[in-house]
Write a protein that holds these residues in place. Structure first.
Motif, PDB file in Angstrom:
ATOM      1  N   TRP A  19      46.677  48.842  31.569  1.00 22.46           N
ATOM      2  CA  TRP A  19      47.967  48.480  32.139  1.00 22.46           C
ATOM      3  C   TRP A  19      48.182  46.967  32.129  1.00 22.46           C
ATOM      4  N   PHE A  20      49.424  46.583  32.397  1.00 19.55           N
ATOM      5  CA  PHE A  20      49.865  45.198  32.476  1.00 19.55           C
ATOM      6  C   PHE A  20      50.140  44.864  33.935  1.00 19.55           C
ATOM      7  N   ALA A  21      49.680  43.690  34.373  1.00 19.83           N
ATOM      8  CA  ALA A  21      49.998  43.180  35.707  1.00 19.83           C
ATOM      9  C   ALA A  21      50.733  41.858  35.533  1.00 19.83           C
ATOM     10  N   GLY A  22      51.900  41.726  36.178  1.00 20.92           N
ATOM     11  CA  GLY A  22      52.662  40.495  36.063  1.00 20.92           C
ATOM     12  C   GLY A  22      53.453  40.223  37.318  1.00 20.92           C
ATOM     13  N   GLY A  23      53.502  38.951  37.721  1.00 18.15           N
ATOM     14  CA  GLY A  23      54.309  38.532  38.862  1.00 18.15           C
ATOM     15  C   GLY A  23      53.472  38.185  40.076  1.00 18.15           C
ATOM     16  N   ASP A  24      54.171  37.766  41.132  1.00 19.25           N
ATOM     17  CA  ASP A  24      53.523  37.372  42.383  1.00 19.25           C
ATOM     18  C   ASP A  24      54.323  37.951  43.545  1.00 19.25           C
ATOM     19  N   PRO A  25      53.834  39.065  44.113  1.00 16.76           N
ATOM     20  CA  PRO A  25      52.604  39.782  43.773  1.00 16.76           C
ATOM     21  C   PRO A  25      52.779  40.585  42.483  1.00 16.76           C
ATOM     22  N   ASP A  80      55.688  51.132  28.841  1.00 11.06           N
ATOM     23  CA  ASP A  80      56.979  50.658  29.350  1.00 11.06           C
ATOM     24  C   ASP A  80      57.211  49.217  28.884  1.00 11.06           C
ATOM     25  N   TRP A  81      57.335  49.068  27.562  1.00 15.70           N
ATOM     26  CA  TRP A  81      57.435  47.748  26.967  1.00 15.70           C
ATOM     27  C   TRP A  81      58.635  46.962  27.461  1.00 15.70           C
ATOM     28  N   GLU A  82      59.758  47.592  27.708  1.00 14.95           N
ATOM     29  CA  GLU A  82      60.947  46.878  28.182  1.00 14.95           C
ATOM     30  C   GLU A  82      60.684  46.225  29.539  1.00 14.95           C
ATOM     31  N   ARG A  83      60.019  46.939  30.429  1.00 12.47           N
ATOM     32  CA  ARG A  83      59.722  46.375  31.751  1.00 12.47           C
ATOM     33  C   ARG A  83      58.719  45.227  31.632  1.00 12.47           C
ATOM     34  N   ILE A  84      57.716  45.404  30.791  1.00 12.54           N
ATOM     35  CA  ILE A  84      56.725  44.340  30.589  1.00 12.54           C
ATOM     36  C   ILE A  84      57.408  43.070  30.089  1.00 12.54           C
ATOM     37  N   ARG A  85      58.286  43.192  29.098  1.00 13.23           N
ATOM     38  CA  ARG A  85      59.001  42.021  28.565  1.00 13.23           C
ATOM     39  C   ARG A  85      59.861  41.362  29.635  1.00 13.23           C
ATOM     40  N   ALA A  86      60.497  42.151  30.477  1.00 15.70           N
ATOM     41  CA  ALA A  86      61.338  41.604  31.542  1.00 15.70           C
ATOM     42  C   ALA A  86      60.503  40.796  32.543  1.00 15.70           C
ATOM     43  N   ILE A  87      59.306  41.259  32.829  1.00 17.35           N
ATOM     44  CA  ILE A  87      58.437  40.548  33.768  1.00 17.35           C
ATOM     45  C   ILE A  87      57.868  39.287  33.125  1.00 17.35           C
ATOM     46  N   MET A  88      57.503  39.373  31.863  1.00 21.12           N
ATOM     47  CA  MET A  88      56.855  38.247  31.179  1.00 21.12           C
ATOM     48  C   MET A  88      57.731  37.008  31.099  1.00 21.12           C
ATOM     49  N   GLY A  89      59.004  37.170  30.829  1.00 18.72           N
ATOM     50  CA  GLY A  89      59.890  36.027  30.607  1.00 18.72           C
ATOM     51  C   GLY A  89      59.821  34.953  31.680  1.00 18.72           C
ATOM     52  N   PRO A  90      60.097  35.287  32.933  1.00 16.92           N
ATOM     53  CA  PRO A  90      60.095  34.267  33.986  1.00 16.92           C
ATOM     54  C   PRO A  90      58.710  33.679  34.284  1.00 16.92           C
ATOM     55  N   LEU A  91      57.646  34.344  33.844  1.00 16.95           N
ATOM     56  CA  LEU A  91      56.296  33.827  34.100  1.00 16.95           C
ATOM     57  C   LEU A  91      55.942  32.661  33.183  1.00 16.95           C
ATOM     58  N   ASP A  92      56.720  32.453  32.114  1.00 20.49           N
ATOM     59  CA  ASP A  92      56.663  31.269  31.253  1.00 20.49           C
ATOM     60  C   ASP A  92      55.308  31.066  30.569  1.00 20.49           C
ATOM     61  N   TYR A  93      54.952  31.992  29.704  1.00 21.00           N
ATOM     62  CA  TYR A  93      53.714  31.857  28.935  1.00 21.00           C
ATOM     63  C   TYR A  93      53.656  30.557  28.127  1.00 21.00           C
ATOM     64  N   PRO A  94      54.685  30.206  27.313  1.00 23.56           N
ATOM     65  CA  PRO A  94      54.577  28.972  26.524  1.00 23.56           C
ATOM     66  C   PRO A  94      54.407  27.716  27.382  1.00 23.56           C
TER      67      PRO A  94
END
Length: 172
Positions: A101-107, A115-129
């Motif tokens: 599974w994928f864990a993203g965000g605080d908490p 659920d790739w769409e949800r994962i992408r939605a969470i990833m954006g604001p976390l700012d990987y680059p």
């Protein structure tokens, strides 16, 4: 530390607590903006990858799991086989990130890998680059040219590394 494990302090420290086990072929990497801190009584399974994260005590990270820069794993938390804890994510104490599974965000929000769409939605604001490479990505563009240049420059610095081999340090 078991065979093939790599501990790399690339501009950031790596602190490993008492009674920790870092299993074979794992990579633990401290980076300038995100040192690694592993608390007491932590098991890091084979083929894991930990970069710039904090793991509080009494935790378990299973085979093939990945924790990225700025991630924090609370005490007694677990990350199962092949799970991913994304940048700037906080997994609270006692929580288990299920296998794959994928864990993203605080908490952390825990998301099934299908659920790739949800994962992408969470990833954006976390700012990987920005978190990992210190670059911003304007909407509709790619940050890859800037990321590749920065990463190549930082990897070139490894030509000055020292190799630690069971008590002896030798320059390359």
């Amino acid at each position: 530390m078991l065979f093939g494990a790599v501990i790399a302090a690339e501009g950031g420290s790596v602190e490993i607590g008492a009674n920790c086990i870092i299993m074979e072929n794992s990579v633990v990497r401290g980076v300038q903006r995100h040192p690694v801190r592993i608390g007491d009584h932590v098991i890091v399974g084979p083929h894991t990858h930990l970069t710039g994260c904090v793991i509080e005590g009494d935790a378990r990270i299973a085979t093939g799991a990945v924790l990225f820069n700025g991630a924090r794993l609370g005490a007694r938390a677990e990350v199962e086989f092949g799970a991913v804890v994304h940048v700037n994510t906080v997994v609270p104490s006692g929580i288990v990130v299920p296998m794959g599974w994928f864990a993203g965000g605080d908490p952390a929000e825990l998301v099934s890998p299908n659920d790739w769409e949800r994962i992408r939605a969470i990833m954006g604001p976390l700012d990987y680059p920005g978190t990992v490479f210190g670059v911003s990505q304007p909407p509709g563009s790619t940050a890859m040219p800037d990321i590749a240049r920065r990463y190549a420059r930082s990897l070139a610095l490894h030509r000055y590394d020292d190799v630690y081999d069971g008590g002896q340090v030798s320059s390359q």
